[in-house]
Enzyme design. Structure first.
Site, PDB file in Angstrom:
ATOM      1  N   SER A  83       0.745  -1.244   0.040  1.00  0.00           N
ATOM      2  CA  SER A  83      -0.074   0.029   0.221  1.00  0.00           C
ATOM      3  C   SER A  83       1.001   1.215  -0.004  1.00  0.00           C
ATOM      4  O   SER A  83       1.864   1.264   0.453  1.00  0.00           O
ATOM      5  CB  SER A  83      -0.969   0.161   1.279  1.00  0.00           C
TER       6      SER A  83
HETATM    7  N1  SAH Z   1      -0.406  -4.937   4.105  1.00  0.00           N
HETATM    8  C1  SAH Z   1       0.099  -4.880   2.825  1.00  0.00           C
HETATM    9  C2  SAH Z   1      -0.775  -4.538   1.671  1.00  0.00           C
HETATM   10  C3  SAH Z   1      -1.593  -6.018   1.228  1.00  0.00           C
HETATM   11  S1  SAH Z   1      -2.511  -5.779  -0.261  1.00  0.00           S
HETATM   12  C4  SAH Z   1       1.484  -4.440   2.838  1.00  0.00           C
HETATM   13  O1  SAH Z   1       1.582  -3.517   3.611  1.00  0.00           O
HETATM   14  O2  SAH Z   1       2.327  -4.775   2.034  1.00  0.00           O
HETATM   15  C5  SAH Z   1      -3.685  -6.903   0.138  1.00  0.00           C
HETATM   16  C6  SAH Z   1      -3.394  -8.211   0.537  1.00  0.00           C
HETATM   17  O3  SAH Z   1      -4.412  -9.037   0.838  1.00  0.00           O
HETATM   18  C7  SAH Z   1      -2.851  -9.163  -0.666  1.00  0.00           C
HETATM   19  O4  SAH Z   1      -1.593  -9.613  -0.321  1.00  0.00           O
HETATM   20  C8  SAH Z   1      -3.701 -10.095  -0.759  1.00  0.00           C
HETATM   21  O5  SAH Z   1      -3.391 -11.643  -1.383  1.00  0.00           O
HETATM   22  C9  SAH Z   1      -4.321 -10.247   0.756  1.00  0.00           C
HETATM   23  N2  SAH Z   1      -5.756 -10.777   0.736  1.00  0.00           N
HETATM   24  C10 SAH Z   1      -7.019 -10.743   0.069  1.00  0.00           C
HETATM   25  N3  SAH Z   1      -7.909 -11.222   0.673  1.00  0.00           N
HETATM   26  C11 SAH Z   1      -7.463 -11.922   1.654  1.00  0.00           C
HETATM   27  C12 SAH Z   1      -8.080 -12.633   2.491  1.00  0.00           C
HETATM   28  N4  SAH Z   1      -9.450 -13.031   2.526  1.00  0.00           N
HETATM   29  N5  SAH Z   1      -7.170 -13.205   3.681  1.00  0.00           N
HETATM   30  C13 SAH Z   1      -6.009 -13.088   3.570  1.00  0.00           C
HETATM   31  N6  SAH Z   1      -5.303 -12.082   2.753  1.00  0.00           N
HETATM   32  C14 SAH Z   1      -6.125 -11.535   1.786  1.00  0.00           C
END
Ligand code: SAH
Length: 652
Positions: free
Chosen positions: A52
């Site tokens: 993000s």
């Molecule tokens: N917080 C992260 C950004 C994450 S992007 C950072 O700082 O880098 C969102 C993430 O959510 C992705 O990696 C995606 O694979 C995950 N995601 C989406 N749906 C999900 C779910 N139901 N459970 C766990 N992870 C999920």
């Protein structure tokens, strides 16, 4: 980064600011992407996922009110970056990631960053992690169709959850849910955001549908907005009729009328602006036409329009990409009209000027030519980077392709030195012209800022955008000052330049300003900001910077856009005066998407690369609508007839 991207946007919590300063973001980006770690946007981390934007992480962590001693659950570990930030404040962070390989990378990244109080789990985070509940705070880093019920029940009383909710492929609303009792929760809206989808039992399915256990939130119906627009809109006569310009008499007493466009290649936008401008010149004494073009090129049209001698030895104007922007049949016709009008001696001698960074396109072309010779790979990347000079383009895939920029770094000094020479030659040449507008002060200012322009132009982003628009505004002021107290200007530039930046993502999220905003700040009601829009049709645009002009089909407007509302109003051409109806104005104040097409149009990635959030009635004083539009007819040197010398704009 913390000061510029985060604190200035209003994040105040000292815990959050400290944590953001401590965690080194480059430990969490993919190898090879380190140089972009501190850019102001999301970056790819593999599997189509992104780390993000730092500001969004700060905003969410602040909203979740994470305090020392807290137990925190995160859904969507991704790179582990947000978890690392929270772990600086909280006692324990549990973070769930559905992609096992990403979870593995997150663990490695956290180890590299020496963060030991985060547990990464693999699984579907929409079900939460009941074994470790309740939590003081839950942060969801992916956007779901609704708030998963399981997560609500895993909050401690008084606990806070921050989660984006809304349509998977457009914008979501960031919500803060606070548990107020055993069976009660409060909900607050924190603003519009854009996240990758939350995929799971209480989120979206893999193919983008709503999963069975995510309930459907109530849709608020009510009167239709398109009907209201149809009632308030003033239908426009044919562009070529004398009546067309009269509709704009209401702006006759302004000092500056700024006319936008939603692409750089739509015939109707050019024709309408020419018609409005002719009317303002003939009936309201406007005497400056200032456009989003390079100064030296626009000066050729000015010499023609003001009956000054042309120059034999100079490179013909507007022969650099994107040629069709100013070499097209409408601009040619307008130049002839200006020349004829000025010959009548009707009073005001009207000039035609370029507002853009002096010789910007010439400079970019020179950089590309040079890199093509010394390092073709660096040239390819430079094309990509210059293609992103537009603030609404934030396709993370672009960074993926533009990553190997060391090639440019190695020859940057060389490039800047060359550009400085080029500029000095241009200015010497300009100085030989007695009628030149450029006085010594303006000249010195150009030379002083040039090096800075050249360096930051390549890197794009807010700083280069702001320099460019500040330059455009200062040039406009300079023209008005030189014209005396009666001087009145019409400006032609893209909607992204002339619509108040404070009303769009540009200003709200990225600290970008523009000439429209600066005019409002300087002239107040003395400036009118008029935006232009369309639903569908064709447009002249390229696929990459420096690429061939193509006539591309414009996709029908997006369901969540202002354009769609205008289309559904069912009036083919209209002027919507934002001050005409208070009830409509209020309804239009709900943020929606707006489409921005520049010299590059990529329909394949349209939503990511061409739509941005906006509040239309704040951005513009009025909006001119053409439901269906067509591409401009170019007169580029490549389109000229064999054997006929290129004399544009002087030729017939
Ligand atoms: N917080 C992260 C950004 C994450 S992007 C950072 O700082 O880098 C969102 C993430 O959510 C992705 O990696 C995606 O694979 C995950 N995601 C989406 N749906 C999900 C779910 N139901 N459970 C766990 N992870 C999920």
């Amino acid at each position: 980064m913390v000061e510029r991207q985060i604190a200035r946007r209003g994040v105040r919590d000292p815990h959050v600011l400290d944590a953001m300063r401590t965690v080194r973001r480059e430990a969490f980006v993919a190898p090879g992407m380190e140089e972009f770690a501190y850019e102001d946007g999301p970056l790819p981390i593999g599997h189509g996922q992104t780390i993000s934007q730092a500001y969004i992480v700060a905003l969410m962590v602040e909203a979740a009110e994470i305090r020392p001693g807290n137990r925190v659950l995160e859904i969507g570990a991704g790179s582990g970056y947000a978890a690392a930030v929270m772990a600086q404040i909280a006692e324990k962070v549990i973070s769930i990631e559905r992609h096992a390989p990403l979870a593995e990378t997150a663990r490695d990244n956290l180890a590299k960053a020496v963060v030991s109080n985060v547990d990464i789990k693999v699984g579907d985070g929409t079900a939460g992690w009941p074994g470790a509940a309740p939590f003081d705070a839950i942060l969801v880093a992916a956007g779901g169709p609704s708030v998963p019920a399981s997560l609500k029940t895993q909050l401690r009383e008084g606990g806070r959850m921050v989660i984006p909710v809304g349509d998977a492929d457009t914008v979501q609303t960031l919500l803060r849910i606070t548990r107020t009792g055993a069976d009660s929760w409060d909900e607050e809206k924190l603003g519009a955001v854009r996240f990758v989808p939350l995929i799971g039992a209480e989120g979206w399915t893999e193919d983008g549908r709503r999963s069975a256990s995510s309930h459907v939130p109530a849709q608020n119906s009510g009167k239709t907005l398109p009907q209201m627009v149809a009632e308030v809109a003033e239908p426009l006569p044919d562009i070529e009729s004398a009546e067309f310009g009269k509709v704009f008499d209401r702006y006759g007493d302004r000092r500056v009328v700024l006319l936008g466009e939603a692409s750089h290649g739509t015939s109707e936008f050019y024709r309408a602006r020419a018609a409005i401008t002719r009317h303002l010149i003939e009936h309201h004494g406007f005497n400056i036409v200032a456009v989003e073009a390079d100064w030296p090129d626009a000066a050729a049209i000015n010499r023609y329009a003001q009956h000054h001698a042309g120059r034999e030895s100079e490179e013909p104007p507007f022969t650099r990409f994107p040629t069709w922007m100013w070499r097209n049949t409408v601009v040619e016709g307008f130049s002839h009209w200006l020349r004829t009008y000025n010959a009548t001696g009707a009073g005001n001698n009207v000039g035609f000027y370029g507002l853009d960074i002096y010789n910007m396109r010439g400079s970019i072309a020179a950089v590309l030519d040079y890199l093509d010779e010394v390092d073709p790979e660096a040239a390819r990347i430079a094309r990509e980077r210059y293609g992103c000079l537009t603030p609404w383009q934030r396709d993370p895939a672009t960074y993926g392709r533009a990553v190997l920029s060391q090639g440019y770094r190695d020859c940057e000094d060389e490039v800047v030195a060359q550009l400085r020479d080029l500029l000095e030659r241009r200015l010497d040449y300009e100085a030989q012209d007695g009628a030149s507008f450029l006085d010594a002060a303006q000249n010195a200012r150009l030379v002083r800022s040039a090096e800075r322009y050249y360096r930051i132009m390549y890197y794009g982003g807010a700083e280069s955008w702001n320099l460019r628009d500040t330059h455009m505004f200062e040039t406009l002021e300079h023209l008005l000052d030189a014209g005396g107290s009666d001087a009145k200007a019409v400006v032609w530039a893209h909607n992204s330049h002339i619509g108040d930046a404070r009303a769009t993502e540009m200003g709200k999220v990225r600290d970008e300003l523009n000439i429209g905003q600066l005019c409002r700040e300087r002239f107040g009601d003395g400036a009118a900001l008029v935006g232009f829009g369309t639903h569908t049709g064709t447009v002249a645009a390229a696929s990459d910077w420096g690429g061939e002009m193509e006539v591309k089909r414009v996709r029908p407007s997006h369901a969540d856009s202002y354009e769609r509302i205008c289309h559904e109003a069912g009036v083919p051409r209209f002027l919507l005066d934002m001050r005409r109806d208070e009830a409509l104005r209020r309804r239009l104040m709900d943020q929606k998407l707006e489409r921005f097409i520049g010299v590059i149009y990529r329909p394949e990635t349209e939503l990511m690369s061409h739509y941005s959030d906006a509040v239309l009635p704040r951005q513009f004083d009025a909006w001119v609508w053409f439901d269906e539009t067509s591409a401009v007819t170019p007169l580029g040197p490549e389109h000229r007839r064999d054997g006929v010398p290129d004399t544009y704009p002087f030729g017939v």
